[in-house]
Design a protein around this motif. Sequence first.
Motif, PDB file in Angstrom:
ATOM      1  N   LEU A 177       0.822  -1.203   0.000  1.00  0.00           N
ATOM      2  CA  LEU A 177       0.000   0.000   0.000  1.00  0.00           C
ATOM      3  C   LEU A 177       0.858   1.255   0.000  1.00  0.00           C
ATOM      4  O   LEU A 177       1.944   1.286   0.575  1.00  0.00           O
ATOM      5  CB  LEU A 177      -0.916   0.010   1.223  1.00  0.00           C
ATOM      6  N   SER A 178       0.367   2.304  -0.644  1.00  0.00           N
ATOM      7  CA  SER A 178       1.025   3.598  -0.624  1.00  0.00           C
ATOM      8  C   SER A 178       0.479   4.378   0.570  1.00  0.00           C
ATOM      9  O   SER A 178      -0.008   3.789   1.525  1.00  0.00           O
ATOM     10  CB  SER A 178       0.741   4.329  -1.944  1.00  0.00           C
ATOM     11  N   LYS A 179       0.525   5.689   0.506  1.00  0.00           N
ATOM     12  CA  LYS A 179       0.021   6.480   1.627  1.00  0.00           C
ATOM     13  C   LYS A 179      -1.500   6.514   1.679  1.00  0.00           C
ATOM     14  O   LYS A 179      -2.090   6.629   2.747  1.00  0.00           O
ATOM     15  CB  LYS A 179       0.574   7.908   1.542  1.00  0.00           C
ATOM     16  N   SER A 180      -2.128   6.431   0.505  1.00  0.00           N
ATOM     17  CA  SER A 180      -3.590   6.528   0.469  1.00  0.00           C
ATOM     18  C   SER A 180      -4.174   5.729  -0.689  1.00  0.00           C
ATOM     19  O   SER A 180      -3.491   5.432  -1.669  1.00  0.00           O
ATOM     20  CB  SER A 180      -4.026   7.991   0.323  1.00  0.00           C
ATOM     21  N   VAL A 181      -5.445   5.406  -0.548  1.00  0.00           N
ATOM     22  CA  VAL A 181      -6.195   4.745  -1.610  1.00  0.00           C
ATOM     23  C   VAL A 181      -7.440   5.580  -1.876  1.00  0.00           C
ATOM     24  O   VAL A 181      -8.142   5.970  -0.933  1.00  0.00           O
ATOM     25  CB  VAL A 181      -6.627   3.321  -1.219  1.00  0.00           C
ATOM     26  N   VAL A 182      -7.706   5.861  -3.145  1.00  0.00           N
ATOM     27  CA  VAL A 182      -8.908   6.594  -3.524  1.00  0.00           C
ATOM     28  C   VAL A 182      -9.668   5.746  -4.529  1.00  0.00           C
ATOM     29  O   VAL A 182      -9.105   5.318  -5.543  1.00  0.00           O
ATOM     30  CB  VAL A 182      -8.564   7.969  -4.148  1.00  0.00           C
ATOM     31  N   ILE A 183     -10.943   5.488  -4.242  1.00  0.00           N
ATOM     32  CA  ILE A 183     -11.748   4.626  -5.113  1.00  0.00           C
ATOM     33  C   ILE A 183     -13.102   5.276  -5.395  1.00  0.00           C
ATOM     34  O   ILE A 183     -13.758   5.781  -4.482  1.00  0.00           O
ATOM     35  CB  ILE A 183     -11.984   3.240  -4.475  1.00  0.00           C
ATOM     36  N   PHE A 184     -13.505   5.235  -6.661  1.00  0.00           N
ATOM     37  CA  PHE A 184     -14.838   5.669  -7.070  1.00  0.00           C
ATOM     38  C   PHE A 184     -15.473   4.467  -7.768  1.00  0.00           C
ATOM     39  O   PHE A 184     -14.900   3.926  -8.715  1.00  0.00           O
ATOM     40  CB  PHE A 184     -14.771   6.860  -8.025  1.00  0.00           C
ATOM     41  N   ALA A 185     -16.648   4.057  -7.310  1.00  0.00           N
ATOM     42  CA  ALA A 185     -17.243   2.829  -7.853  1.00  0.00           C
ATOM     43  C   ALA A 185     -18.765   2.905  -7.920  1.00  0.00           C
ATOM     44  O   ALA A 185     -19.404   3.536  -7.071  1.00  0.00           O
ATOM     45  CB  ALA A 185     -16.823   1.639  -6.997  1.00  0.00           C
ATOM     46  N   ALA A 186     -19.312   2.264  -8.947  1.00  0.00           N
ATOM     47  CA  ALA A 186     -20.767   2.166  -9.104  1.00  0.00           C
ATOM     48  C   ALA A 186     -21.078   0.904  -9.898  1.00  0.00           C
ATOM     49  O   ALA A 186     -20.244   0.433 -10.676  1.00  0.00           O
ATOM     50  CB  ALA A 186     -21.330   3.396  -9.813  1.00  0.00           C
ATOM     51  N   ILE A 187     -22.281   0.383  -9.703  1.00  0.00           N
ATOM     52  CA  ILE A 187     -22.707  -0.822 -10.426  1.00  0.00           C
ATOM     53  C   ILE A 187     -23.416  -0.467 -11.720  1.00  0.00           C
ATOM     54  O   ILE A 187     -23.120  -0.995 -12.786  1.00  0.00           O
ATOM     55  CB  ILE A 187     -23.641  -1.685  -9.541  1.00  0.00           C
ATOM     56  N   GLU A 188     -24.373   0.446 -11.648  1.00  0.00           N
ATOM     57  CA  GLU A 188     -25.164   0.816 -12.817  1.00  0.00           C
ATOM     58  C   GLU A 188     -25.425   2.317 -12.815  1.00  0.00           C
ATOM     59  O   GLU A 188     -26.147   2.815 -11.945  1.00  0.00           O
ATOM     60  CB  GLU A 188     -26.494   0.058 -12.814  1.00  0.00           C
ATOM     61  N   PRO A 189     -24.836   3.041 -13.762  1.00  0.00           N
ATOM     62  CA  PRO A 189     -23.882   2.586 -14.779  1.00  0.00           C
ATOM     63  C   PRO A 189     -22.540   2.219 -14.142  1.00  0.00           C
ATOM     64  O   PRO A 189     -22.222   2.675 -13.047  1.00  0.00           O
ATOM     65  CB  PRO A 189     -23.739   3.806 -15.697  1.00  0.00           C
ATOM     66  N   ALA A 190     -21.799   1.379 -14.841  1.00  0.00           N
ATOM     67  CA  ALA A 190     -20.563   0.830 -14.286  1.00  0.00           C
ATOM     68  C   ALA A 190     -19.491   1.909 -14.118  1.00  0.00           C
ATOM     69  O   ALA A 190     -19.289   2.751 -14.986  1.00  0.00           O
ATOM     70  CB  ALA A 190     -20.045  -0.284 -15.188  1.00  0.00           C
ATOM     71  N   LEU A 191     -18.824   1.854 -12.976  1.00  0.00           N
ATOM     72  CA  LEU A 191     -17.716   2.764 -12.689  1.00  0.00           C
ATOM     73  C   LEU A 191     -16.753   2.070 -11.747  1.00  0.00           C
ATOM     74  O   LEU A 191     -17.157   1.508 -10.726  1.00  0.00           O
ATOM     75  CB  LEU A 191     -18.222   4.061 -12.038  1.00  0.00           C
ATOM     76  N   TRP A 192     -15.472   2.075 -12.106  1.00  0.00           N
ATOM     77  CA  TRP A 192     -14.440   1.499 -11.240  1.00  0.00           C
ATOM     78  C   TRP A 192     -13.145   2.260 -11.481  1.00  0.00           C
ATOM     79  O   TRP A 192     -12.468   2.088 -12.470  1.00  0.00           O
ATOM     80  CB  TRP A 192     -14.258   0.012 -11.535  1.00  0.00           C
TER      81      TRP A 192
END
Length: 267
Positions: A85-100
């Motif tokens: 791991l680095s210093k931080s993790v940033v995640i944006f996610a959705a199922i419908e519509p798909a986003l990762w």
Amino acid sequence: MSLSKELEALKEFHCEDDRCVLSVYLNTYPGDPQQLNGGWRIHLKTGLKRIGEYITASEDEKELKAFNELKKKVTEEVEGKKNNLSKSVVIFAAIEPALWSVHYVQVPVKTSFHWENHPMTEEMEYMYKAYPESGVILPSYGEVRILDTAMGAVKDELVYEFDSGVETWKIRKTESTNHDRGNGKKTTAGPALEARPRTQIKGFYKGMEKVVEKLKKERGWREIHISGETDLANTFAETLREKPASCIYKNLNNSKANDVIHQIFEK
């Protein structure tokens, strides 16, 4: 896709439902006292649990199902990288519509979780403004090492070697983002390169300015940073069309990529 373009796409992303996008900012910095003994794991579990409880109370089964899928996916993603791991993790996610959209960055963030109808990109934009896409150049006699970075993390690594036979610079095939480079063992250039008079340094780097300009355009660099022995760093900087954002007088050519980044951006 460059990070700037990805940010623009994220800002335009919306879903028709009231809430469908999970935004996670997770501090995983080992140097933070709150992260001792894997504290990030507790914060991740707690943050996701609270959102789940909030959705459960709303009694929207479709929304809860989508969130639980994302919860599982996010947890597996971070757990899978727990040893690197680095210093931080940033995640944006959705199922419908798909986003990762996942980013492991060398910039500390305040842990937060959001469940909205769009990605919460404000903190990400702030980090990008402070640590934009940049090229880090480490000139030496035998080679010019270049790190392609964004938000304090290394995206790619290139090494150019001087071919004394044809008096030109050629790229050396190397694995992308070789974070293991630099084992503390000193490496030396070939005799012909070491014997070159220091008065000829400027001519020695002739041609590299075009390489840098091309990379800057292709990679979308907003800044260029140079690190090396004083005469080498200054002379290389003079070959560039634009003045570098910083010039650090340290020979970091045998350092690991992440160590180089740490010294450049946290000076």
